[in-house]
Motif scaffolding. Structure first.
Motif, short mmCIF file in Angstrom:
data_model
loop_
_atom_site.label_atom_id
_atom_site.label_comp_id
_atom_site.label_asym_id
_atom_site.label_seq_id
_atom_site.Cartn_x
_atom_site.Cartn_y
_atom_site.Cartn_z
N GLY A 96 0.79 -1.23 0.00
CA GLY A 96 0.00 0.00 0.00
C GLY A 96 0.82 1.28 0.00
O GLY A 96 0.26 2.37 0.08
N VAL A 97 2.13 1.16 -0.11
CA VAL A 97 2.99 2.35 -0.14
C VAL A 97 2.96 2.95 -1.54
O VAL A 97 3.18 2.25 -2.52
N ASP A 98 2.72 4.25 -1.61
CA ASP A 98 2.55 4.93 -2.89
C ASP A 98 3.71 5.85 -3.24
O ASP A 98 3.56 6.80 -3.98
N VAL A 99 4.88 5.60 -2.68
CA VAL A 99 6.06 6.43 -2.94
C VAL A 99 6.46 6.29 -4.41
O VAL A 99 6.35 5.20 -4.99
N PRO A 100 6.89 7.37 -5.05
CA PRO A 100 7.44 7.23 -6.41
C PRO A 100 8.68 6.33 -6.38
O PRO A 100 9.51 6.44 -5.48
N ILE A 101 8.78 5.45 -7.37
CA ILE A 101 9.90 4.50 -7.43
C ILE A 101 10.61 4.64 -8.77
O ILE A 101 9.99 4.51 -9.82
N ILE A 102 11.92 4.90 -8.69
CA ILE A 102 12.79 4.91 -9.87
C ILE A 102 13.64 3.65 -9.78
O ILE A 102 14.23 3.36 -8.74
N VAL A 103 13.69 2.90 -10.88
CA VAL A 103 14.46 1.66 -10.89
C VAL A 103 15.54 1.75 -11.96
O VAL A 103 15.26 2.05 -13.11
N ARG A 104 16.79 1.52 -11.53
CA ARG A 104 17.90 1.39 -12.47
C ARG A 104 18.22 -0.09 -12.54
O ARG A 104 18.42 -0.74 -11.53
N ALA A 112 8.37 -2.53 -19.50
CA ALA A 112 6.94 -2.28 -19.38
C ALA A 112 6.36 -3.05 -18.20
O ALA A 112 5.46 -2.57 -17.51
N GLU A 113 6.90 -4.24 -17.94
CA GLU A 113 6.44 -5.03 -16.80
C GLU A 113 6.72 -4.30 -15.49
O GLU A 113 5.88 -4.28 -14.58
N LEU A 114 7.90 -3.70 -15.36
CA LEU A 114 8.21 -2.96 -14.14
C LEU A 114 7.27 -1.78 -13.96
O LEU A 114 6.84 -1.49 -12.84
N ILE A 115 6.95 -1.10 -15.03
CA ILE A 115 5.99 0.00 -14.96
C ILE A 115 4.62 -0.54 -14.56
O ILE A 115 3.94 0.04 -13.71
N SER A 116 4.23 -1.67 -15.13
CA SER A 116 2.90 -2.21 -14.85
C SER A 116 2.75 -2.68 -13.40
O SER A 116 1.65 -2.67 -12.87
N VAL A 117 3.85 -3.07 -12.74
CA VAL A 117 3.75 -3.48 -11.33
C VAL A 117 3.94 -2.32 -10.37
O VAL A 117 3.81 -2.49 -9.17
N GLY A 118 4.24 -1.11 -10.92
CA GLY A 118 4.25 0.06 -10.05
C GLY A 118 5.46 0.96 -10.06
O GLY A 118 5.48 1.96 -9.35
N ALA A 119 6.49 0.63 -10.83
CA ALA A 119 7.62 1.56 -10.92
C ALA A 119 7.19 2.80 -11.70
O ALA A 119 6.41 2.71 -12.64
N ASN A 120 7.65 3.96 -11.26
CA ASN A 120 7.30 5.20 -11.95
C ASN A 120 8.23 5.49 -13.12
O ASN A 120 7.84 6.11 -14.09
N LEU A 121 9.48 5.05 -13.00
CA LEU A 121 10.47 5.28 -14.03
C LEU A 121 11.47 4.14 -13.99
O LEU A 121 11.92 3.74 -12.91
N VAL A 122 11.81 3.61 -15.16
CA VAL A 122 12.80 2.54 -15.26
C VAL A 122 13.92 3.05 -16.15
O VAL A 122 13.68 3.52 -17.26
N VAL A 123 15.15 2.96 -15.64
CA VAL A 123 16.32 3.44 -16.39
C VAL A 123 17.19 2.24 -16.76
O VAL A 123 17.85 1.65 -15.91
#
Length: 163
Positions: A96-104, A112-123
């Motif tokens: 339930g945590v809604d913090v923005p998440i950036i994933v490198r 697209a899968e990382l975005i679909s599970v909740g990452a805000n940005l994938v690098v």
């Protein structure tokens, strides 16, 4: 070294090359951050340089909660593995945590899968590194900056669409 009562504005998962860079940038702007690192030797060395690094596993929600992820403004995850990144993002969102998440991540994979599970940005590190070098290369040929930006954006879109 760090009291768990500290409210960090940014949580950084991993203190490798990327994590160190992000931490220095946060520190330069007086942004409270904590790095969670699972290598004790790295943590000991970081403490000698007064870096805000805690020993732990940032893929575990209990550790993230101890660092107050529920009130952080940002989480930056610097993983090598797409699977570990996906699982961690899923755990954060499932709690339930809604913090923005950036994933490198290093691996090329299904961003697209990382975005679909909740990452805000994938690098994707390898792709972005290539694009930066390409941008510098094009600058040597006195092209308009807008033209270079368009070329870089098109190449990024093309590469990501192939994944």
């Amino acid at each position: 070294l760090f009291p768990y009562t500290t409210l960090f504005r940014s949580i950084i998962g991993g203190y490798g090359r990327v994590g160190k860079t992000i931490a220095r940038m946060m520190q330069a702007h007086n942004i409270e951050y904590v790095v969670i690192e699972n290598n004790r030797e790295v943590v000991v060395a970081a403490h000698k340089r007064d870096a805000n690094v805690m020993f732990g596993d940032c893929t575990k929600m209990d550790m993230l909660y101890r660092c107050h992820i529920d009130s952080a403004k940002l989480a930056v995850l610097t993983f090598h593995s797409l699977d570990v990144a996906r699982d961690t993002v899923e755990h954060i969102r499932a709690s339930g945590v809604d913090v923005p998440i950036i994933v490198r991540i290093r691996e090329q994979g299904d961003f697209a899968e990382l975005i679909s599970v909740g990452a805000n940005l994938v690098v994707p590190e390898m792709l972005e590194g290539s694009l930066i070098i390409g941008r510098y290369a094009l600058n040597y040929f006195e092209l308009e900056q807008e033209e270079i930006d368009q070329t870089v954006d098109l190449e990024r879109e093309t590469q990501l669409s192939r994944l």
